[in-house]
Design an enzyme around this catalytic site. Structure first.
Site, PDB file in Angstrom:
ATOM      1  N   TYR A  14     -11.461 -36.911 -24.623  1.00  0.00           N
ATOM      2  CA  TYR A  14     -11.209 -36.977 -23.176  1.00  0.00           C
ATOM      3  C   TYR A  14     -10.730 -35.635 -22.616  1.00  0.00           C
ATOM      4  O   TYR A  14     -11.398 -35.028 -21.762  1.00  0.00           O
ATOM      5  CB  TYR A  14     -10.182 -38.076 -22.922  1.00  0.00           C
ATOM      6  CG  TYR A  14      -9.660 -38.179 -21.512  1.00  0.00           C
ATOM      7  CD1 TYR A  14     -10.507 -38.130 -20.409  1.00  0.00           C
ATOM      8  CD2 TYR A  14      -8.291 -38.359 -21.281  1.00  0.00           C
ATOM      9  CE1 TYR A  14     -10.010 -38.244 -19.121  1.00  0.00           C
ATOM     10  CE2 TYR A  14      -7.785 -38.485 -20.000  1.00  0.00           C
ATOM     11  CZ  TYR A  14      -8.649 -38.426 -18.922  1.00  0.00           C
ATOM     12  OH  TYR A  14      -8.156 -38.535 -17.657  1.00  0.00           O
ATOM     13  N   ASN A  35     -14.668 -34.908 -35.340  1.00  0.00           N
ATOM     14  CA  ASN A  35     -15.180 -35.854 -36.335  1.00  0.00           C
ATOM     15  C   ASN A  35     -15.763 -37.120 -35.697  1.00  0.00           C
ATOM     16  O   ASN A  35     -16.278 -37.994 -36.394  1.00  0.00           O
ATOM     17  CB  ASN A  35     -14.098 -36.227 -37.357  1.00  0.00           C
ATOM     18  CG  ASN A  35     -12.932 -36.988 -36.746  1.00  0.00           C
ATOM     19  OD1 ASN A  35     -12.910 -37.306 -35.557  1.00  0.00           O
ATOM     20  ND2 ASN A  35     -11.937 -37.271 -37.576  1.00  0.00           N
ATOM     21  N   SER A 127       3.077 -33.231 -26.186  1.00  0.00           N
ATOM     22  CA  SER A 127       3.233 -34.393 -25.317  1.00  0.00           C
ATOM     23  C   SER A 127       4.655 -34.492 -24.791  1.00  0.00           C
ATOM     24  O   SER A 127       5.616 -34.084 -25.460  1.00  0.00           O
ATOM     25  CB  SER A 127       2.897 -35.662 -26.108  1.00  0.00           C
ATOM     26  OG  SER A 127       3.301 -36.824 -25.433  1.00  0.00           O
ATOM     27  N   ALA A 128       4.788 -35.084 -23.614  1.00  0.00           N
ATOM     28  CA  ALA A 128       6.109 -35.334 -23.051  1.00  0.00           C
ATOM     29  C   ALA A 128       6.882 -36.382 -23.838  1.00  0.00           C
ATOM     30  O   ALA A 128       8.082 -36.555 -23.628  1.00  0.00           O
ATOM     31  CB  ALA A 128       5.983 -35.781 -21.595  1.00  0.00           C
ATOM     32  N   THR A 129       6.206 -37.073 -24.771  1.00  0.00           N
ATOM     33  CA  THR A 129       6.923 -38.028 -25.618  1.00  0.00           C
ATOM     34  C   THR A 129       7.990 -37.332 -26.464  1.00  0.00           C
ATOM     35  O   THR A 129       8.914 -37.995 -26.955  1.00  0.00           O
ATOM     36  CB  THR A 129       5.967 -38.778 -26.564  1.00  0.00           C
ATOM     37  OG1 THR A 129       5.232 -37.840 -27.345  1.00  0.00           O
ATOM     38  CG2 THR A 129       5.005 -39.658 -25.786  1.00  0.00           C
ATOM     39  N   TYR A 151       3.971 -41.486 -33.280  1.00  0.00           N
ATOM     40  CA  TYR A 151       3.092 -40.530 -32.578  1.00  0.00           C
ATOM     41  C   TYR A 151       3.901 -39.364 -32.018  1.00  0.00           C
ATOM     42  O   TYR A 151       3.580 -38.198 -32.239  1.00  0.00           O
ATOM     43  CB  TYR A 151       2.349 -41.237 -31.446  1.00  0.00           C
ATOM     44  CG  TYR A 151       1.745 -40.288 -30.451  1.00  0.00           C
ATOM     45  CD1 TYR A 151       0.632 -39.519 -30.769  1.00  0.00           C
ATOM     46  CD2 TYR A 151       2.308 -40.126 -29.176  1.00  0.00           C
ATOM     47  CE1 TYR A 151       0.088 -38.623 -29.858  1.00  0.00           C
ATOM     48  CE2 TYR A 151       1.770 -39.240 -28.259  1.00  0.00           C
ATOM     49  CZ  TYR A 151       0.662 -38.495 -28.606  1.00  0.00           C
ATOM     50  OH  TYR A 151       0.143 -37.600 -27.707  1.00  0.00           O
ATOM     51  N   LYS A 155       4.211 -35.033 -32.979  1.00  0.00           N
ATOM     52  CA  LYS A 155       4.206 -33.898 -32.056  1.00  0.00           C
ATOM     53  C   LYS A 155       5.439 -33.018 -32.258  1.00  0.00           C
ATOM     54  O   LYS A 155       5.349 -31.785 -32.277  1.00  0.00           O
ATOM     55  CB  LYS A 155       4.142 -34.392 -30.607  1.00  0.00           C
ATOM     56  CG  LYS A 155       2.869 -35.138 -30.256  1.00  0.00           C
ATOM     57  CD  LYS A 155       1.634 -34.267 -30.358  1.00  0.00           C
ATOM     58  CE  LYS A 155       0.402 -34.977 -29.826  1.00  0.00           C
ATOM     59  NZ  LYS A 155      -0.828 -34.156 -29.969  1.00  0.00           N
ATOM     60  N   ASN A 200      -4.991 -48.085 -24.056  1.00  0.00           N
ATOM     61  CA  ASN A 200      -3.557 -47.933 -24.269  1.00  0.00           C
ATOM     62  C   ASN A 200      -2.853 -47.348 -23.050  1.00  0.00           C
ATOM     63  O   ASN A 200      -1.639 -47.456 -22.926  1.00  0.00           O
ATOM     64  CB  ASN A 200      -3.304 -47.022 -25.479  1.00  0.00           C
ATOM     65  CG  ASN A 200      -3.709 -47.669 -26.784  1.00  0.00           C
ATOM     66  OD1 ASN A 200      -3.126 -48.658 -27.197  1.00  0.00           O
ATOM     67  ND2 ASN A 200      -4.731 -47.125 -27.427  1.00  0.00           N
ATOM     68  N   ARG A 294       8.545 -53.383 -21.871  1.00  0.00           N
ATOM     69  CA  ARG A 294       8.224 -53.049 -23.254  1.00  0.00           C
ATOM     70  C   ARG A 294       9.384 -52.273 -23.863  1.00  0.00           C
ATOM     71  O   ARG A 294       9.982 -51.413 -23.188  1.00  0.00           O
ATOM     72  CB  ARG A 294       6.963 -52.180 -23.328  1.00  0.00           C
ATOM     73  CG  ARG A 294       5.683 -52.894 -23.028  1.00  0.00           C
ATOM     74  CD  ARG A 294       4.489 -51.994 -23.186  1.00  0.00           C
ATOM     75  NE  ARG A 294       4.573 -50.804 -22.334  1.00  0.00           N
ATOM     76  CZ  ARG A 294       3.577 -49.948 -22.144  1.00  0.00           C
ATOM     77  NH1 ARG A 294       2.422 -50.136 -22.743  1.00  0.00           N
ATOM     78  NH2 ARG A 294       3.734 -48.911 -21.351  1.00  0.00           N
TER      79      ARG A 294
END
Length: 341
Positions: A14, A35, A127-129, A151, A155, A200, A294
Site C-alpha cells: 500500500y 515477496n 510507526s506511531a505505535t 508489532y 518497530k 485491520n 478495545r
C-alpha cells in the site's frame, strides 16, 4: 552525495506503491523488491500506468539472507526505503514469533547486505505505535517511547538496532519515519489499500461497508474524553506520506547521520467524524454500531509535525474530505481490490 537509484522493499504494498509513484515522478530510478505475501504484482503494473515508467520488480524474501546478498551482488543502488514487514497489530498479538522473526530478520539481513557497500543510505518505515500511551499531545519525536503489542515492539527494536548501527559506523545515513494513520489512495483510483481478509484499519473497513462487502462498521468505544466520545487519530493521506519519503531521501543527500521524524497532519479526527464525512462527501451509507472499547486503545493520538516541516521541508497538504474522496474513488473503481484483474 547524489542519490539517483532507490530500492523500495515491499514496493508493491500500500504505502510502497504510492512511494514508488512519487519517487518516479521526482526523477529517481526505482527498483522494487517484494515477496508478494501481502501485496499484488498488479500494483506495479498500475504504478507504470500512472507514471509511464516501468520499473524492475524482483520477487525477494528479505528473511532469506543468501537471496538478499545475491540481489545486492547483482544490483547497485544508492539508497533503500524499507517497507517490507508484517503490520497487523491483532495478528502480532496472536502470533508474536511470526512478527519478531519476519520484521527483525528482514531488517538485519538488509543492513548486513548494505553494510558491505559504501552506499549506506536507508529510510525505515516506523510507526506511531512506538509512543504507546502518550503522556502529552501533540506527540513530539522526543516523547517517551514504549509499546504494548508485538508489532509496535518490532518497530522499537528495529529503531534501536539502527541507532546502534549508526553509532558504530557513521558512514550510515538513516531516516526513521514514524507514521501516524495512513489512509486514502492515489487520486487516479489505480492504486490503493487492498487488505487481505477483514481490514485491520478503519478507513478500508468503512470503504468495504460502503461498497457492500461488509455489513456494518463496529466503532470501539464512544465514551472517551473526546468531543464526540469516539477515539481521535491523526489520519494522513498516503500520497502526503509518500511525499514525506521523497523529502527524507533528499535530506539523506546532505549526510545527516541518523534522524527521526513524525509523519502526520498535526491534528486529530474522531472515528465518527471520519465516518460521517465519508458518508456525506461520497453520498453513501455507512451503517455502524457502537461496541465496547478495545484493550490498548487510547482516547487521542496525533503528531507534532514541526520537526519534519523544519528539517525536511515537508508538511501534509490533504484534509479529511480529500482523504475520504480518494478512498471511495479507489474502492468504487476496484470493489474487490486488485483481485478482479
Amino acid at each position: 552525495m547524489k542519490i539517483k537509484k532507490v530500492l523500495v522493499t515491499g514496493g508493491a504494498g500500500y504505502i510502497g506503491s504510492h512511494t514508488c509513484v512519487e519517487l518516479l515522478q521526482e526523477g529517481y530510478d526505482v527498483v522494487c523488491a517484494d515477496n508478494f505475501v501481502n501485496s499484488s504484482p498488479i500494483a506495479m503494473d498500475r504504478v507504470a500506468q500512472i507514471t509511464g515508467k516501468t520499473i524492475p520488480v524482483h520477487e525477494l524474501d528479505f528473511c532469506d539472507y543468501p537471496a538478499v546478498k545475491k540481489f545486492f551482488t547483482n544490483e547497485t543502488v544508492d539508497a533503500v526505503i524499507h517497507f517490507a514487514g508484517h503490520k497487523a497489530v491483532g495478528e502480532s498479538v496472536e502470533n508474536p514469533l511470526k512478527y519478531y522473526e519476519n520484521n527483525l530478520l528482514s531488517l538485519i539481513n538488509l543492513c548486513k547486505a548494505m553494510g558491505k557497500d559504501i552506499r549506506k543510505n536507508l529510510v525505515f518505515s516506523s510507526s506511531a505505535t512506538v509512543y504507546g500511551f502518550p503522556d502529552q499531545l501533540p506527540i513530539e519525536e522526543d516523547s517517551p517511547v514504549d509499546s504494548f503489542n508485538p508489532y509496535g515492539r518490532t518497530k522499537l527494536f528495529i529503531e534501536q538496532i539502527l541507532q546502534d548501527i549508526w553509532a558504530t559506523d557513521n558512514a550510515w545515513n538513516i531516516s526513521i519515519l514514524r507514521y501516524f494513520n495512513p489512509v486514502a489512495a492515489h487520486p487516479s483510483g489505480l492504486i490503493g489499500e487492498d487488505p487481505a481478509g477483514i481490514p485491520n484499519n478503519l478507513m478500508p473497513y468503512i470503504a468495504q461497508v460502503a461498497i457492500g462487502r461488509l455489513e456494518r462498521l463496529r466503532i470501539f468505544g464512544a465514551d472517551y474524553d473526546t468531543p464526540d466520545g469516539t477515539g481521535v487519530r491523526d489520519f494522513i493521506h498516503v500520497v502526503d506520506l509518500a511525499k514525506g519519503h521523497v523529502a527524507a531521501m533528499r535530506k539523506l543527500e546532505t549526510s545527516p547521520g541518523l534522524m527521526v521524524h513524525n509523519l502526520g497532519t498535526g491534528r486529530g479526527y474522531s472515528v465518527l467524524e471520519l465516518v460521517n464525512t465519508f458518508a456525506e462527501v461520497n453520498n453513501v451509507q455507512v451503517p455502524y454500531e457502537i461496541v465496547g472499547r478495545r484493550p490498548g486503545d487510547v482516547a487521542a493520538n496525533y503528531a507534532s509535525t514541526d520537526k519534519a516541516k523544519k528539517e525536511l521541508g515537508w508538511e501534509a497538504q490533504c484534509g479529511i474530505r480529500q482523504m475520504v474522496l480518494d478512498t471511495w474513488n479507489w474502492q468504487s473503481k476496484n470493489p474487490n481490490g486488485y483481485s478482479f484483474d
